[in-house]
Design a protein around this motif. Structure first.
Motif, mmCIF file in Angstrom:
data_model
loop_
_atom_site.group_PDB
_atom_site.id
_atom_site.type_symbol
_atom_site.label_atom_id
_atom_site.label_comp_id
_atom_site.label_asym_id
_atom_site.label_seq_id
_atom_site.Cartn_x
_atom_site.Cartn_y
_atom_site.Cartn_z
ATOM 1 N N THR A 211 0.841 -1.195 0.000
ATOM 2 C CA THR A 211 0.000 0.000 0.000
ATOM 3 C C THR A 211 0.879 1.248 0.000
ATOM 4 O OG1 THR A 211 -1.632 -1.264 1.239
ATOM 5 C CG2 THR A 211 -1.899 1.112 1.203
ATOM 6 N N ARG A 214 2.238 1.788 -3.389
ATOM 7 C CA ARG A 214 1.167 2.288 -4.254
ATOM 8 C C ARG A 214 1.041 3.805 -4.114
ATOM 9 N NH1 ARG A 214 -1.519 3.235 -7.976
ATOM 10 N NH2 ARG A 214 -3.411 2.272 -8.703
ATOM 11 N N ILE A 215 1.131 4.284 -2.878
ATOM 12 C CA ILE A 215 0.989 5.726 -2.630
ATOM 13 C C ILE A 215 2.198 6.470 -3.216
ATOM 14 C CG2 ILE A 215 0.844 7.482 -0.825
ATOM 15 C CD1 ILE A 215 -0.606 5.301 0.889
ATOM 16 N N VAL A 336 -6.917 -4.037 1.087
ATOM 17 C CA VAL A 336 -6.263 -3.024 1.901
ATOM 18 C C VAL A 336 -6.637 -3.265 3.346
ATOM 19 C CG1 VAL A 336 -8.147 -1.356 1.757
ATOM 20 C CG2 VAL A 336 -5.807 -0.541 2.051
ATOM 21 N N ALA A 340 -3.883 1.719 8.258
ATOM 22 C CA ALA A 340 -2.665 1.494 7.486
ATOM 23 C C ALA A 340 -1.664 2.577 7.852
ATOM 24 C CB ALA A 340 -2.968 1.532 5.992
#
Lengths: 503, 283
Positions: A211, A214-215, A336, A340
């Protein structure tokens, strides 16, 4: 005829604080005056000791005896805050050592495999080779989990100590002429450390780190005009790609450590050439260095500190769980977890992305993506200010003189207030990066907390600036530590009945 | 040796003994099976004993006399820098050969162009890839198992992650099929016709930073991204109502087939996921 040698050379015997108790030169004069030829021979041309033989062998081949002797006798100022940079260096050494162990087991591959290890909840799950290898390292390799957790904990401590060291250098004005270059190198080391942390965090290919990657991809893609190209070149195509893991692995274990090691050599080498700064206490002046010899005092303290640093991260790695990737699960693009949270030193960036208002203007058909300002512009501005601070301050104060004596933090209220405000801003952004966790913890709606952080991110740094500025100004009215008279101030009653300081 | 020194010496020896014993103990624990916590504590004691012993030795038993060293200005003055400048230039004849200087700069520019080749090979030009997903007209909406999803398996307020048939797990094709209810949906124009029987499908990739928009608050009809809390109103065409996202989640045009499965009427009408500069220029 050569006189017989009677024994070992007479060593200069000294008392515990280094005053000579005997004097070979005087004894030589005495022997000559006596006409004792054999004694003259032994004193003037003594048998070399074992150690002298070794140093002589090396010197003959390198010519470094003079330099080594100067280095051993180099004086290092003594203050606990000067050890922060050393601890950062020790963390780097521990990271290289534990990281090397990890590379022997890690498989930097995104190819899919079926987990068949001892951890029941994941048995039969389709996972990447990378994720599989980190699970194997954690569960099957003896002491593997310990090494992995020590590595991760050291990384966490590493960045924290770098920030502490940078703050010490900042608030004492150690970056002023002639040390601007070393500030820039140190700033480079900070960015390398952050890049090391982020690439390493991404390698296990677990759900949480995926994640994060991805960001990062989204932030890269948001750069105007070249964003999609930059993102594609960095990740090897549209996220998620198979190229991403092997690439980040090479960056993490080769390119970035090599850059880091080179920059460390330059950083420490400059400290050596320029000599360390010192606080204005005791006999310290602009044109001297007061402290203890590098050898043996300083070297022993530093060596001991290395093992103590290692002991702390070993204890953390053994007792405090970190990054349990088996609990997060393997990376899968449509899945997800909530909450997080990244490692602490990326939290401020996440916070910036979280609380920035929706802002996506279209100018002449060109879209400025919503992640661009909070994810690229704001970090860019903050880091640029920190990076070029010596030149900003020089412009503001006009102070171009060389400085070897450190400021006390309150002696430059503008600098102290600005530094504290920047740290305050990072602190608020880091807290904002956990707004969902805080929302659950405080039982407040996430919307209210986000609005609170939007307000605080502007108000808190300003408040910190004003408070720290005022505190520094008021502290300036009292004497600095070096000016404070020993044993307090003596007051005498004057003729009008008031009190006066006695000389 | 005075009493203080004798005590310090005993302390240092004790520290070294801790290192010796815990080191052996660590090896023993490891051989007998190993336990992360015990090994961590023993390793910490082993390293800590050595560190503490060395520091104590330095602080208590070595001459800590304050030393003073002169500090000389680093620079060698104008003569020094002039000599360097001269050494750099006198033999090369640099300053006189203007044309050659220009030629060298041009040559280095050419070399930089040549060096761009390996860099450009690192990734394909983005081309249309950011504008397209695997969705095509006629593809079934399938689950992680590549089996078509049926309408009667999704209760009111139910949410299912679906993919284009043949692409289960697709990163840019991931879509949320939501049974929002025909009475609650307030879609306009074409969008209304893409929501048969109260089922509506939106891209699952957040338009802010690309996380999967994984949380659904059924009561408010809102989708929330767990990464940065962007909130989208499902009933109003997934327009952002809170958080950093500024663009609605693109809606997938779907229709309900006679057998209760869904098929796509085409790809999303706009790029999915985080925005990029030329998304409105058409690439």
């Amino acid at each position: 005829m050569k006189a017989p040698r009677f024994g070992r050379r007479e060593r200069p015997v000294v008392d515990p604080i280094g005053r000579p108790l005997n004097d070979p030169a005087r004894e030589l004069r005495d022997a000559e005056a006596r006409g004792d030829a054999s004694a003259v021979d032994v004193i003037a041309d003594p048998e070399p000791t074992e150690l002298e033989r070794i140093t002589g062998w090396l010197d003959e081949r390198t010519g470094l005896a003079g330099l080594v002797r100067t280095t051993l006798r180099k004086v290092f100022p003594d203050h606990w805050s000067f050890l922060l940079g050393e601890i950062a260096l020790f963390c780097f050494i521990i990271l290289v050592a534990t990281g090397t162990f990890l590379t022997f087991f890690f498989v930097p591959s995104a190819s899919q495999t079926t987990y068949a290890g001892p951890y029941p909840p994941l048995q039969g799950a389709t996972v990447s080779e990378a994720y599989n290898s980190v699970l194997r390292l954690s569960f099957d390799v003896k002491a593997g989990l310990l090494m992995r957790q020590v590595h991760h904990w050291t990384a966490v401590v590493f960045v924290a100590v770098i920030v502490a060291h940078l703050s010490r250098v900042f608030f004492t004005g150690a970056f002023r002429r002639p040390r601007e270059i070393n500030w820039l190198i140190g700033f480079g080391l900070l960015t390398f450390a952050l890049a090391e942390g982020f690439t390493g965090y991404s390698l296990p290919d677990d759900l949480l780190s995926g994640t994060g990657a991805r960001i990062a991809y989204s932030a890269a893609i948001s750069i105007p005009l070249i964003g999609p190209y930059v993102a594609s070149l960095l990740f090897g195509g549209e996220f998620p790609t198979a190229a991403f893991l092997p690439r980040f692995f090479v960056l993490h274990v080769m390119l970035l450590p090599a850059l880091f090691a080179g920059a460390i050599v330059a950083h420490v080498g400059l400290v050596f050439l320029q000599k360390h700064t010192q606080f204005r206490v005791g006999r310290a002046r602009e044109d001297n260095v007061v402290g203890r010899h590098f050898w043996p005092g300083q070297a022993f303290v530093s060596g001991g500190l290395f093992f103590l640093t290692a002991a702390v991260v070993a204890l953390l790695g053994g007792l405090v769980q970190i990054n349990p990737i088996w609990a997060y699960g393997p990376f899968d693009a449509p899945i997800v977890s909530s909450p997080a949270q990244p490692d602490w030193y990326v939290g401020w960036l996440d916070g910036s992305l979280r609380i920035f208002p929706p802002f996506e203007p279209v100018i002449l058909g060109i879209t400025i993506p919503s992640a661009f300002v909070p994810g690229v512009v704001i970090p860019g501005i903050l880091f640029t200010i920190v990076g070029i601070w010596p030149f900003i301050e020089r412009r503001v104060t006009g102070d171009r003189a060389p400085h070897n004596l450190l400021d006390w933090p309150w002696e430059s209220p503008f600098r102290a207030a600005t530094g504290a405000a920047i740290l305050g801003l990072f602190a608020i952004l880091t807290l904002a990066g956990g707004n969902d966790v805080l929302s659950a913890f405080l039982d407040l709606p996430i919307e209210s907390l986000t609005w609170l952080f939007r307000f605080l991110v502007l108000a808190f740094p300003i408040a910190v600036w004003l408070v720290v500025y005022a505190l520094c100004r008021s502290r300036q009215r009292y004497p600095a530590p070096d000016e404070r008279p020993k044993g307090g101030i003596r007051l005498v009653r004057n003729a009008t009945g008031g009190w006066e300081e006695a000389e | 040796m005075n009493r203080r020194e004798r005590r310090a010496e005993r302390l240092v020896l004790a520290c070294f003994a801790v290192t010796f014993l815990t080191g052996l103990g660590l090896l023993g624990v490891y051989t007998l099976g190993g336990d992360t916590q015990v090994q961590g504590v023993l390793l910490a004691l082993c390293l800590g004993g050595l560190g503490a012993g060395i520091v104590l030795w330095a602080q208590e038993l070595m001459s800590n006399e304050e030393r003073v060293e002169e500090r000389h200005p680093l620079g060698t003055g104008p003569e020094g820098s002039a000599a360097v400048a001269e050494a750099l230039t006198d033999e090369a004849g640099f300053s006189r050969r203007r044309v050659l200087q220009g030629g060298l700069v041009a040559a280095l520019g050419g070399l930089a162009a040549a060096l761009a080749i390996p860099v450009l090979s690192l990734g394909p030009a983005p081309g249309r890839s950011l504008f397209e997903t695997p969705w095509k007209k006629g593809l079934h909406l399938v689950g992680f198992d590549n089996q078509p999803v049926k309408a009667d398996a999704i209760p009111q307020d139910g949410v299912v992650t679906v993919f284009p048939e043949g692409f289960p797990g697709s990163a840019d094709g991931q879509t949320l099929l939501i049974h929002a209810g025909a009475d609650r949906l307030q879609l306009q124009g074409d969008a209304a016709t893409w929501a048969p029987n109260g089922f509506v499908a939106y891209s699952k990739v957040c338009t802010h930073a690309g996380c999967p928009v994984g949380l659904y608050r059924a009561a408010q009809g809102q989708l929330i991204c767990p990464c940065h809390q962007s909130t989208f109103d499902v009933m109003q065409g997934a327009v952002p109502v809170f958080g950093p996202a500024a663009r609605p989640l693109p809606q997938l045009p779907i229709q309900l087939e006679a057998d209760g499965t869904f098929t796509a009427l085409g790809d999303f009408s706009e790029p999915v996921g985080p925005s990029f500069w030329d998304m409105r220029l058409g690439g």
